[in-house]
Scaffold this motif. Structure first.
Motif, PDB file in Angstrom:
ATOM      1  N   UNK A 132      -0.024   2.889  12.213  1.00  0.00           N
ATOM      2  CA  UNK A 132      -0.981   2.536  11.248  1.00  0.00           C
ATOM      3  C   UNK A 132      -1.992   3.728  10.864  1.00  0.00           C
ATOM      4  N   UNK A 133      -1.838   4.634  11.605  1.00  0.00           N
ATOM      5  CA  UNK A 133      -3.026   5.726  11.014  1.00  0.00           C
ATOM      6  C   UNK A 133      -2.417   6.992  11.665  1.00  0.00           C
ATOM      7  N   UNK A 158      -3.401  10.838  18.681  1.00  0.00           N
ATOM      8  CA  UNK A 158      -3.429   9.612  19.743  1.00  0.00           C
ATOM      9  C   UNK A 158      -2.559   8.492  19.079  1.00  0.00           C
ATOM     10  N   UNK A 188       2.506  -4.152   7.438  1.00  0.00           N
ATOM     11  CA  UNK A 188       2.762  -2.750   6.760  1.00  0.00           C
ATOM     12  C   UNK A 188       2.419  -1.588   8.234  1.00  0.00           C
ATOM     13  N   UNK A 198       0.987   9.303  19.959  1.00  0.00           N
ATOM     14  CA  UNK A 198       1.603   9.374  21.333  1.00  0.00           C
ATOM     15  C   UNK A 198       1.398   7.797  21.791  1.00  0.00           C
ATOM     16  N   UNK A 199       0.755   6.908  21.279  1.00  0.00           N
ATOM     17  CA  UNK A 199       0.716   5.637  21.523  1.00  0.00           C
ATOM     18  C   UNK A 199       1.980   4.870  21.288  1.00  0.00           C
ATOM     19  N   UNK A 226       0.932  -1.232  -0.131  1.00  0.00           N
ATOM     20  CA  UNK A 226       0.014  -0.363  -0.074  1.00  0.00           C
ATOM     21  C   UNK A 226       1.074   1.146  -0.132  1.00  0.00           C
TER      22      UNK A 226
END
Lengths: 399, 399
Positions: B269-270, B274, B381, B277-278, B137
């Motif tokens: 992945x996004x 949030x 990915x 920071x995660x 992708x």
């Protein structure tokens, strides 16, 4: 005794009973610590595969898991690092401290009087499927198979509301949770703990709270094994962040120094102080799936086999878009039907009718999320055996 | 001009020349900014595959990489987020500030007068092989193939020595690095930066410094594209932590807030606040390997093919124990010979004579580290296309 315990929870506790308990009262009057500890901690009879008894670590049998989208307590996995602590509701308080304008000491009654909310969320252990890491190279710890997962309805107070009541000082970045349990590690005794980023603590994911100060599980008071009287539930995060038997909330500009944030629940390949500081804490769980029925080494007849299982979307709010099964080593895939609910922060259950032949030696499942990302075929090994989410294979014998 | 630039670097700078430069002097006397900027920043002629010119991003052609265990500057990949800054050595200083007893302002001369050390270390971009993530992708960013890697000898001052000279205050946890370059992002202009844990900054890995305040590359002053006059080199870490054109070192109890630590170079992945920071910062690079010769779509004759490439041990101090190649889709594997040095924090070059047949459609390589961990067959990915280290496949045509 067994039936009595079970009925007690099955019948449920009314809000009045709860408030009485919180106030240190029953219909018959004021009770002391030992009296409170017993009736309230009475637990439902579990039907789990037990790994250890004290602390209690047990997972669901896979056949039981696929029966209910909302997992009954008796089939809900238990992960503990210490024995269930005794609690006296008369004196029990959750403290809120650190970088706050107004430190708080909240009783269960105080929490009951705040606005209540409910949310359904799947909890899963970061070590779910650890046994598959161990098949590559043995890792220490509970050798979870695929049953360290469950989906429940949780009730309580949004952590954001608690923090707003305390007032967060500027510069705060992390919210620590600390249990009243007593973990023994070497010569140390301390409460299990961890932390989450403040952004998660304050988040509202389309109605799902970023974190819930939780009093109820499936419309009952929390069972002892699941954190009675108060636990955290952090939807989308690995179970370790949903600290049970919550005693302390600390607002800080640093992540928690607790061992279970700083020195465990991280993906490392070697056990050195440097390796631990170089790796970040695990927060979100990742996409996963498992075949729950048939189970390993099942005897199947050639033709069509009914295959059932669960799939978990990643803990970032996505959903599952597709579950696929294969009976020919991944050469071809068949879409399974998702049966029931498909919402963020919750697993789905699925079912397929899959052609199997004498050439079929195993069944495989893989999931795809709503952004089109596919569960990985393989995953790298790590020292603590966390986050195993490769395609799930179940060996079968077809005649 | 081309030859002249090349000779200048090839001939090298003597220590005397360096000290003169650092003092703002040449044999002919004091020079101003523009005079210094030009001769010293004169660069070797690069022989790279160019992705972008300003900022300069270019990688080695694979055939060039396998020729030298110590990568010549002309084949050493260049990763920049901003144009090469102009430098006036007369006024240039590296500041050391934050949680220190005594802030410092160090000229190149000051650094030259401190104890010098040399170390060989491989640098690789976290985005090396990003194009293979993009094949799954599309991800944004420089579409690196397998050439964003190089192994060089670095010379300079241990960061630990610099920090000891400044005196670290209690509670310090992270060391920030900030470049004097000018990255433009939207309306913002700022220096590229990042940080490393203090444990890494102070580490001595059997003589290899955890981090080196670097003045020389392959026994020459740093070329402009590689950070002249001063850069960080952090052995074992992805290239982004080896900040070029170093202007500022900050000791802190927090990780750097710089975009390239807090909002990039993380596996997500996004693209939400949030999610950033995660996820923790990427520090160590991970094990990798690539076939450099033959290259994709090469025509081979059935029989034995000479296969060559590199393998990188994980950046945690392990070495490569085994490199294996396959010409039959991974059904069988043949061990390659490691040619030359095999030391921690450095790649190995390897060579094999592999049987290929008309059934061979691709060559595959995978590496194993000194703890027996094998490079993964596939990798998940991620949004920014970092850390691609699956088995490397090269399609070939065998006749």
């Amino acid at each position: 005794m067994r039936t009595e315990q079970r009925d007690r929870v099955t019948d449920g506790w009314s809000r009045r009973e709860w408030l009485q308990a919180a106030a240190g009262l029953t219909a018959t009057g004021v009770l002391g610590r030992s009296s409170w500890a017993q009736p309230v901690v009475a637990d439902v009879e579990k039907q789990l595969v037990v790994h250890t008894t004290v602390p209690h670590n047990a997972e669901a049998a896979l056949n039981d898991l696929v029966g209910h989208w909302l997992t009954p307590v008796e089939h809900f996995f238990v992960r503990s690092h210490a024995p269930v602590p005794e609690v006296d509701l008369a004196t029990f308080r959750v403290s809120v401290e650190g970088m706050v304008e107004q430190p708080l000491e909240l009783s269960v009654g105080d929490l009951q009087e705040m606005p209540q909310t409910g949310t359904i969320a799947t909890l899963t252990c970061a070590g779910n499927r650890r046994s598959e890491h161990s098949a590559v190279r043995t890792v220490a710890g509970v050798q979870w198979k695929e049953g360290a997962i469950g989906n429940a309805q949780w009730g309580g107070v949004r952590l954001a509301d608690v923090l707003k009541r305390a007032g967060i000082k500027p510069g705060a970045k992390h919210i620590w949770f600390e249990s009243i349990d007593q973990v023994k590690k070497g010569d140390d005794t301390f409460g299990f703990g961890g932390s989450i980023p403040i952004e998660k603590a304050m988040a509202d994911h389309d109605g799902v709270p970023g974190a819930l100060v939780t009093l109820r599980m499936n419309d009952q008071p929390l069972p002892p094994d699941h954190g009675y009287p108060v636990r955290m539930v952090v939807p989308g995060y690995v179970g370790a962040r949903s600290v049970k038997w919550l005693g302390r909330i600390v607002v800080s500009d640093q992540p928690s120094p607790n061992h279970y944030l700083a020195g465990a629940y991280r993906v490392v390949t070697e056990n050195t102080p440097l390796a631990w500081v170089e790796s970040g804490p695990i927060y979100n769980y990742i996409m996963n799936s498992a075949i729950c029925d048939p189970t390993a080494e099942a005897e199947l007849r050639a033709g069509r086999a009914t295959v059932r299982g669960y799939a978990l979307p990643p803990g970032n709010g996505r959903t599952i878009s597709k579950v696929e099964v294969s009976g020919d080593d991944g050469k071809t895939w068949q879409a399974a039907n998702i049966t029931g609910q498909n919402v963020p922060y919750c697993w789905v259950l699925w079912q397929a009718s899959l052609p199997v032949t004498s050439a079929t030696s195993e069944l495989i499942v893989r999931a795809t999320d709503s952004e089109g990302l596919v569960q990985p075929q393989t995953v790298p090994w790590n020292l603590k055996g966390y986050m195993f989410n490769a395609w799930h294979h179940v060996p079968v014998n077809v005649t």
